[in-house]
Design an enzyme around this catalytic site. Sequence first.
Site, short mmCIF file in Angstrom:
data_model
loop_
_atom_site.label_atom_id
_atom_site.label_comp_id
_atom_site.label_asym_id
_atom_site.label_seq_id
_atom_site.Cartn_x
_atom_site.Cartn_y
_atom_site.Cartn_z
N GLU A 175 0.85 -1.20 0.00
CA GLU A 175 0.00 0.00 0.00
C GLU A 175 0.88 1.23 0.00
O GLU A 175 1.88 1.28 0.70
CB GLU A 175 -0.82 0.07 1.29
CG GLU A 175 -1.78 -1.04 1.49
CD GLU A 175 -2.21 -1.10 2.96
OE1 GLU A 175 -2.19 -0.07 3.65
OE2 GLU A 175 -2.53 -2.20 3.40
N LYS A 216 2.56 4.49 1.04
CA LYS A 216 2.76 5.08 2.37
C LYS A 216 2.46 6.56 2.25
O LYS A 216 3.24 7.32 1.67
CB LYS A 216 4.19 4.85 2.85
CG LYS A 216 4.41 5.35 4.25
CD LYS A 216 5.76 4.89 4.77
CE LYS A 216 5.93 5.19 6.24
NZ LYS A 216 5.85 6.61 6.55
N ASP A 261 2.05 10.34 3.07
CA ASP A 261 2.78 11.25 3.93
C ASP A 261 1.78 12.21 4.57
O ASP A 261 1.56 13.32 4.12
CB ASP A 261 3.79 12.03 3.08
CG ASP A 261 4.89 12.61 3.93
OD1 ASP A 261 4.90 12.33 5.15
OD2 ASP A 261 5.73 13.33 3.38
N TYR A 290 -6.16 2.08 6.40
CA TYR A 290 -5.27 0.97 6.04
C TYR A 290 -5.16 -0.12 7.10
O TYR A 290 -4.35 -1.01 6.97
CB TYR A 290 -3.88 1.47 5.67
CG TYR A 290 -3.26 2.43 6.67
CD1 TYR A 290 -2.94 2.02 7.96
CD2 TYR A 290 -2.99 3.75 6.31
CE1 TYR A 290 -2.37 2.90 8.87
CE2 TYR A 290 -2.43 4.64 7.21
CZ TYR A 290 -2.12 4.21 8.50
OH TYR A 290 -1.58 5.08 9.38
N LYS A 311 11.09 2.95 1.34
CA LYS A 311 11.09 4.42 1.19
C LYS A 311 11.59 4.83 -0.18
O LYS A 311 12.61 4.32 -0.64
CB LYS A 311 11.98 5.06 2.26
CG LYS A 311 11.55 4.76 3.68
CD LYS A 311 10.30 5.52 4.06
CE LYS A 311 10.62 6.92 4.40
NZ LYS A 311 10.46 7.29 5.78
N CYS A 335 22.96 47.38 -11.43
CA CYS A 335 23.05 46.15 -12.19
C CYS A 335 24.41 45.50 -11.94
O CYS A 335 25.44 46.15 -12.15
CB CYS A 335 22.87 46.44 -13.68
SG CYS A 335 23.23 45.01 -14.72
N CYS A 383 26.51 45.60 -15.48
CA CYS A 383 27.01 46.80 -16.16
C CYS A 383 27.10 47.99 -15.22
O CYS A 383 27.55 49.06 -15.64
CB CYS A 383 26.13 47.13 -17.36
SG CYS A 383 24.52 47.78 -16.89
N CYS A 388 17.47 46.23 -14.68
CA CYS A 388 18.57 47.10 -15.08
C CYS A 388 18.00 48.04 -16.14
O CYS A 388 17.37 47.58 -17.09
CB CYS A 388 19.71 46.27 -15.66
SG CYS A 388 20.89 47.26 -16.56
N CYS A 427 22.89 47.38 -21.79
CA CYS A 427 23.55 46.47 -20.85
C CYS A 427 23.98 45.20 -21.60
O CYS A 427 23.15 44.47 -22.13
CB CYS A 427 22.60 46.10 -19.72
SG CYS A 427 23.22 44.81 -18.62
S1 IVH Z 1 0.56 0.55 8.53
C1 IVH Z 1 1.27 -1.37 12.46
N1 IVH Z 1 0.02 1.55 6.19
O1 IVH Z 1 3.37 5.50 8.40
C2 IVH Z 1 1.14 -0.87 11.07
N2 IVH Z 1 1.04 2.96 7.82
O2 IVH Z 1 6.01 5.15 9.68
C3 IVH Z 1 1.69 0.47 10.93
N3 IVH Z 1 1.41 5.25 7.08
O3 IVH Z 1 2.35 5.52 11.76
C4 IVH Z 1 0.93 1.33 10.04
N4 IVH Z 1 0.56 5.00 5.06
O4 IVH Z 1 0.95 6.88 10.08
C5 IVH Z 1 0.53 1.79 7.42
N5 IVH Z 1 -0.55 2.32 4.08
C6 IVH Z 1 -0.04 2.55 5.30
C7 IVH Z 1 0.46 3.81 5.68
C8 IVH Z 1 1.00 3.97 6.96
C9 IVH Z 1 1.12 5.85 5.92
C10 IVH Z 1 2.05 5.92 8.25
C11 IVH Z 1 1.37 5.63 9.55
C12 IVH Z 1 2.44 5.06 10.45
C13 IVH Z 1 3.68 5.54 9.78
C14 IVH Z 1 4.82 4.63 10.11
#
Ligand code: IVH
Length: 672
Positions: A118, A120, A122, A231, A319, A413, A416, A431, A436
């Site tokens: 899934e 991640k 931010d 999630y 990451k 400038c 020049c 300028c 120039c």
């Molecule tokens: S699973 C125990 N799934 O990332 C399972 N986390 O660095 C842990 N996060 O605290 C969470 N997308 O806030 C999970 N698809 C995703 C996520 C996710 C973002 C965040 C979440 C967690 C942090 C960990």
Amino acid sequence: MLRAMTRADAAQRITELREQIHHHDYLYYVEARPEVSDAEYDALMRELRDLEASFPDLVTADSPTQRVAGAPTDVFKSVEHHDAMLSLDNATSPDDLGEFEARTGRALPGTTFGYVCEPKIDGLGVALLYERGRFVRGATRGDGRVGEDITPNLRTIRSIPMVLRGALAAAAVVEVRGEVFMPREEFAKLNRTLEEAGTPTFANPRNAAAGAVRQKDPAVTARRPLDIFLYHVSRAAALGFSSHWDALEALRAAGFKTNPRAERCQNLDAVIAACERLERDRDTLGYDADGMVVKIESLEHQRRLGSTTHHPRWAIAFKFAARQATTMIEAIEVNVGKTGTLTPTAKLTPVELAGVTIRNVSLHNEDEIRRKDIRVGDTVLVERAGDVIPYVVQVVLAKRPPDSQPFTFPSACPACGGVAFRPAGEAYWRCTNTACPAQLKERLRHFGSRRAMDIEHLGDSTIEQLVDTGQVKDFADLYQLTAEKVSALDRFAEKSAENLIQAITASRERGLARLLNALGIRLVGERVAQLLAARFGSLERLAEVSEAELAEAHGIGDEIARSVVAFFKDPTNRRLIDNLKRAGVVTHSPMAPVGPKPLAGKTVVMTGSLPTLSREAARELVEGHGGRVASSVSKKTDYVVVGEAPGSKADDARRLGVTILDEAGLLALVRP
Ligand code: IVH
């Protein structure tokens, strides 16, 4: 007049209305496919509000009228999480994923693992508690063990259902977890609004979402465009699930938004491929994702692997390459552009960012430097996202040297020594010396560039010498050069001099659009040049048109019109044009292609990335067939072309009932 209702009748109607509104909220905010117009929706809401006003004791916290309710609080209550909200272990390479697989294999020998991947997100982790299907409490992650009760704020997020459906609705208590975030497009909009209001902007969508979620007044949160992907179902095994994928499906069935890019992978190779695909697509997702969370699918495997105090052993975050880094500003240089604008550039201690070494970053103008208070010696956070050029996000104030001084913009400038001044209402210093040499060099560089007159072999050092020796004082002088004169320059031989002359000669035939771009008229870039060329056909004609006539053309604003007229009024420019014509430079457009214009009078908006056409190609296609491309959807829009990972424009289109097309649909329109 509202017929007087018995309390029992009202209670029944209230229940019906709430169900309908929940349903429409779900279709609109989760599925993005509404079935009713805004007006119909508003009517349902109004009826519910009126009934609740007549029978206040029938108001419940999960009523759609209570999305924005509750007085501002000074402090948030603490919430102890039943199961700690853990972090994730990180992987930064496929090898790290391989080690994760090896580790889990050693812990449970002989097991074949399946995975769920899934994005991640931010954003901000939150835990939502439902009792018998009703939303009762929402909390931040906090330190993982204790978070803050932000229930009223979370209620304002319309993709969080107040009432669940499906299997999860039946559970006495269920806790689900997800990530609150602000979609990129909404973030940009918010920052524009804040900027216009003169309030500080947010550095990134995450900070904006964090600020919104922790607002003391839910009415403020309600105005911030937040969204959420769920999630995790806590204690899913106890609820009868055996796989994480099933838990995700149950979340979806309950009315939550889950990430459409979540996928099931049979083995680690498939996991790695999914991670690479997502990283490639990360700029088109519409929200910030900083990696892929890889989870072992079987809940039984998860239970047997367990967790450390920091992270579960059954999951890992892959990451993506970092795109933000901190580095130091060693100097701020000011350069002269082709129209005399002075642009400041920061010289950085070189830093590696997503595979590229960044040494310089534009600081744009004086106001930008002031707004961010950027100073020489500062440590700054720089970002390079996708095709966006690197920029300074913010100064790391904690690292500012005690003796640092605000940057003062030069009033002369730097090339020049001519007087520089900043016209009232403009962001740039200029300028004022028309002779120039730095400006002339920039203008020549632009004149010969690929998308302008495309003069091969007219490199920077050639331009330097041509200007410094006084052989070229304007564009027309280029056409008076001979191979003989050029071969006298440094690093030129007979052959290379001839090549340059040939390239200059060939550039005579580029046509009006390129010539207009090449002339460097203020506010006339490639696109405006194309519009002007298509509309007016020749330089002679354009030199005669009035501001009003110009401003009538689509895509030409008043300011552009003023700039064009001013350019052609200037005697120096008139002389230049005469000289260009005398030198045989073509000053008209090639005959406009004749053909059907199926999009004549139509306005098209595009969102998301299309499978084969680039943004520019799609625009050319539309304009070439008589249509106009607009940037936002309104009732006047005829078509919205939706690609992958569309922004809120797709929602706008659905809401306004505008015809939605995919790329194939667009192509079918123009190629009947
Ligand atoms: S699973 C125990 N799934 O990332 C399972 N986390 O660095 C842990 N996060 O605290 C969470 N997308 O806030 C999970 N698809 C995703 C996520 C996710 C973002 C965040 C979440 C967690 C942090 C960990």
